[in-house]
Design an enzyme around this catalytic site. Sequence first.
Site, PDB file in Angstrom:
ATOM      1  N   ARG A 230      73.653  84.346 -58.515  1.00 43.07           N
ATOM      2  CA  ARG A 230      74.173  84.786 -59.116  1.00 43.07           C
ATOM      3  C   ARG A 230      75.568  83.730 -60.203  1.00 43.07           C
ATOM      4  NH1 ARG A 230      72.566  88.871 -58.464  1.00 43.07           N
ATOM      5  NH2 ARG A 230      73.137  90.815 -57.665  1.00 43.07           N
ATOM      6  N   GLU A 259      77.611  87.449 -68.996  1.00 41.95           N
ATOM      7  CA  GLU A 259      75.994  88.353 -69.162  1.00 41.95           C
ATOM      8  C   GLU A 259      76.135  88.905 -69.952  1.00 41.95           C
ATOM      9  OE1 GLU A 259      73.627  88.710 -66.361  1.00 41.95           O
ATOM     10  OE2 GLU A 259      73.700  86.581 -65.443  1.00 41.95           O
ATOM     11  N   HIS A 277      68.394  86.780 -66.735  1.00 40.47           N
ATOM     12  CA  HIS A 277      68.170  87.752 -65.462  1.00 40.47           C
ATOM     13  C   HIS A 277      67.365  88.373 -65.159  1.00 40.47           C
ATOM     14  CE1 HIS A 277      71.810  88.971 -62.542  1.00 40.47           C
ATOM     15  NE2 HIS A 277      71.393  89.123 -62.347  1.00 40.47           N
ATOM     16  N   ALA A 280      64.462  88.775 -60.791  1.00 34.01           N
ATOM     17  CA  ALA A 280      63.490  89.988 -60.040  1.00 34.01           C
ATOM     18  C   ALA A 280      63.169  91.360 -60.664  1.00 34.01           C
ATOM     19  CB  ALA A 280      65.017  90.882 -59.745  1.00 34.01           C
TER      20      ALA A 280
HETATM   21  P1  NAD Z   1      70.811  87.448 -48.090  1.00 29.66           P
HETATM   22  O1  NAD Z   1      71.890  87.762 -48.757  1.00 29.66           O
HETATM   23  O2  NAD Z   1      69.983  87.996 -47.000  1.00 29.66           O
HETATM   24  O3  NAD Z   1      72.084  85.444 -47.755  1.00 29.66           O
HETATM   25  C1  NAD Z   1      72.940  84.781 -48.062  1.00 29.66           C
HETATM   26  C2  NAD Z   1      72.591  83.568 -47.479  1.00 29.66           C
HETATM   27  O4  NAD Z   1      73.660  82.496 -48.104  1.00 29.66           O
HETATM   28  C3  NAD Z   1      73.481  83.895 -45.551  1.00 29.66           C
HETATM   29  O5  NAD Z   1      72.038  83.161 -45.575  1.00 29.66           O
HETATM   30  C4  NAD Z   1      74.147  83.202 -46.023  1.00 29.66           C
HETATM   31  O6  NAD Z   1      75.132  82.660 -44.411  1.00 29.66           O
HETATM   32  C5  NAD Z   1      74.298  82.231 -46.874  1.00 29.66           C
HETATM   33  N1  NAD Z   1      75.969  82.471 -47.128  1.00 29.66           N
HETATM   34  C6  NAD Z   1      76.639  82.795 -47.447  1.00 29.66           C
HETATM   35  N2  NAD Z   1      77.722  82.322 -47.606  1.00 29.66           N
HETATM   36  C7  NAD Z   1      77.673  81.233 -47.497  1.00 29.66           C
HETATM   37  C8  NAD Z   1      78.029  79.501 -48.044  1.00 29.66           C
HETATM   38  N3  NAD Z   1      79.712  79.877 -48.423  1.00 29.66           N
HETATM   39  N4  NAD Z   1      77.857  78.535 -47.890  1.00 29.66           N
HETATM   40  C9  NAD Z   1      76.167  78.373 -48.043  1.00 29.66           C
HETATM   41  N5  NAD Z   1      75.566  79.678 -47.232  1.00 29.66           N
HETATM   42  C10 NAD Z   1      75.904  80.022 -47.295  1.00 29.66           C
HETATM   43  O7  NAD Z   1      70.808  87.270 -50.201  1.00 29.66           O
HETATM   44  P2  NAD Z   1      69.578  87.288 -50.449  1.00 29.66           P
HETATM   45  O8  NAD Z   1      69.044  88.208 -50.936  1.00 29.66           O
HETATM   46  O9  NAD Z   1      68.642  86.203 -50.300  1.00 29.66           O
HETATM   47  O10 NAD Z   1      70.311  87.021 -52.263  1.00 29.66           O
HETATM   48  C11 NAD Z   1      71.115  85.080 -52.149  1.00 29.66           C
HETATM   49  C12 NAD Z   1      71.560  85.767 -53.498  1.00 29.66           C
HETATM   50  O11 NAD Z   1      70.247  85.460 -55.059  1.00 29.66           O
HETATM   51  C13 NAD Z   1      72.490  86.994 -54.095  1.00 29.66           C
HETATM   52  O12 NAD Z   1      73.258  86.043 -54.392  1.00 29.66           O
HETATM   53  C14 NAD Z   1      71.963  87.632 -55.035  1.00 29.66           C
HETATM   54  O13 NAD Z   1      72.726  88.800 -55.250  1.00 29.66           O
HETATM   55  C15 NAD Z   1      71.403  87.223 -55.750  1.00 29.66           C
HETATM   56  N6  NAD Z   1      70.158  87.803 -55.913  1.00 29.66           N
HETATM   57  C16 NAD Z   1      69.994  87.372 -57.531  1.00 29.66           C
HETATM   58  C17 NAD Z   1      68.550  88.453 -58.190  1.00 29.66           C
HETATM   59  C18 NAD Z   1      68.411  87.728 -59.996  1.00 29.66           C
HETATM   60  O14 NAD Z   1      68.119  88.738 -60.245  1.00 29.66           O
HETATM   61  N7  NAD Z   1      68.723  86.580 -60.134  1.00 29.66           N
HETATM   62  C19 NAD Z   1      68.234  89.231 -57.883  1.00 29.66           C
HETATM   63  C20 NAD Z   1      67.928  89.552 -56.668  1.00 29.66           C
HETATM   64  C21 NAD Z   1      69.215  88.715 -55.169  1.00 29.66           C
END
Ligand code: NAD
Length: 524
Positions: A230, A259, A277, A280
């Site tokens: 993000r 964005e 972006h 995904a």
């Molecule tokens: P998830 O919830 O499965 O994993 C997130 C991880 O971050 C967890 O293991 C959690 O323990 C860890 N975490 C939370 N706070 C933390 C901190 N302060 N320090 C270190 N670790 C921490 O999420 P996910 O599905 O793997 O998604 C991860 C990121 O990717 C999210 O921000 C999501 O919005 C983003 N995302 C982006 C796109 C894109 O199009 N670019 C698409 C999907 C997801």
Amino acid sequence: MQKVLIADKINEKGIDVLEGVAEVVNNPTITPEELLETIGEYTGIIIRSRTKMTREVIEKAKNLKIIARAGVGVDNVDLDAATEHGIMVVNAPQSTSITVAEHAMGLILSLSRKIAIADASVKAGKWEKSKFMGIEIRNKILGVIGMGRIGSEVVKRAKAFEMDVIVYDPYISEEVAEDLGVEIVELDYLVQNADVMTIHVPLTPETKGLLSKREFEMMKDTAIILNCARGGIIDETDLYEALKEKPELKAGLDVYENEPLTDSPLTTLDNVVLTPHIAASTKEAQRDAAIIVAKQVAEVINDEVPSNVLNMPRVDNETFQRLKPYFKLTNILGKILVQTTSPNIKELNIVYSGKITGRSKEPLTRELLKAFLNPILTEPVNSVNARAMAKQRGISLTEGETDSNSKYDAVIKITVKTDDTESTIAGVIENNIPKIIEIDGYEVNMRPEGLMSIIKYVDLPGTIGVIGGIMGKYNVNIGEMQVGRKTEGGEAVMVLKVDQEVTDEIIVELENTKDIHSAKAIQI
Ligand code: NAD
């Protein structure tokens, strides 16, 4: 058959999942007016971003149990209205995990081998071979910040490239880290030691600006930094300064503080790769989103608990998988209790012991309330509104944990109190099968299913025969019988599995018989 409306265009593989489960109405061009008119007919609705599930629509959705968004965000659903009406809202966050992980790998390779700028150079008619000397990523240290769904997939892929992986994620267990064969480190260590670092955490107050000036100063001058999570987790101004100052530093970004990205000085730099972006955006992610949400709709129709319910307290996937076998058990225990106690319940106490302790058991508690309240309330109770409904009924719910010293992996024990009675039931999972091991302090061991009866009687010679005689008189065949007692000659409990219904008439006759204290008919 229950009806499911597909209100936006989804991949047909998702529709296939619902075949034989529900009557599917595929109307991806439905208008808001038509939706309002017809939503009352449906148990489930699958949407993408076009259809808006407003409060007005939800209030008309008298039979709706689930709103499924084939994707990640749910901005087009009024979550509060859905929760108030006991409607689950689910999505498919895992549908994009591999897709995003592959994008991250793409950015790493693009930066390590300067693919994007080499491409631009060739297309500009140049042949600048010496300018694009790259580096191998083999044996380099990859620092993964956040090892959830996407981070874990990046780890697997990085290992195939023979990278050494270190992880910063204070919320994951050592078991998970061990399973993936990664070393858990502090953030500063990761920043100082990683050759490549990639961010996969949510944007929270804690993660905003996680990589800023201080971190850019600490990292290797040749580091590669990625953000496919993000915008805002990396401070873009500080990143720009660092990239300008250290020309060997590189960044790959898919997400931005604002964005769409316009007028950013980052676009002027050669040592960055920027994508709009799209991490995904793949056909497979869209297909998987459709399949994942359709499966969740099918689960709700089959009275099971889907995994991505957004308007219920969430538990992480590992916890959910650990709890999963116990849903059926809690449901059965709730069903038995509600059929064996009087309806004016004041207190409900759940005690968990064994391997399910130490983590949130909220989904199990809600499953119990659901099983317990549904037969006694007219308004449907589900995992979303279960707690609110229990509170409305004035039931005081307490939950606890004890260390297990029993022979079972885990035990769930429930006590129900009314003004003048107290009933207890305990169950376990053995070889994946729910079993009752205790009723009101009496030890039993029975797999609860079908038609059953629980009878309390005085442990005297002949009483069991009398009970068998009464059942026989009414043509009720006893398939299985278990008895338990605390002391010889005291009260004992009998649990029967029967082939025919134990009718009210039989219950009355049993309860009017000498030495029989109570008799209950149960249907699981
Ligand atoms: P998830 O919830 O499965 O994993 C997130 C991880 O971050 C967890 O293991 C959690 O323990 C860890 N975490 C939370 N706070 C933390 C901190 N302060 N320090 C270190 N670790 C921490 O999420 P996910 O599905 O793997 O998604 C991860 C990121 O990717 C999210 O921000 C999501 O919005 C983003 N995302 C982006 C796109 C894109 O199009 N670019 C698409 C999907 C997801």
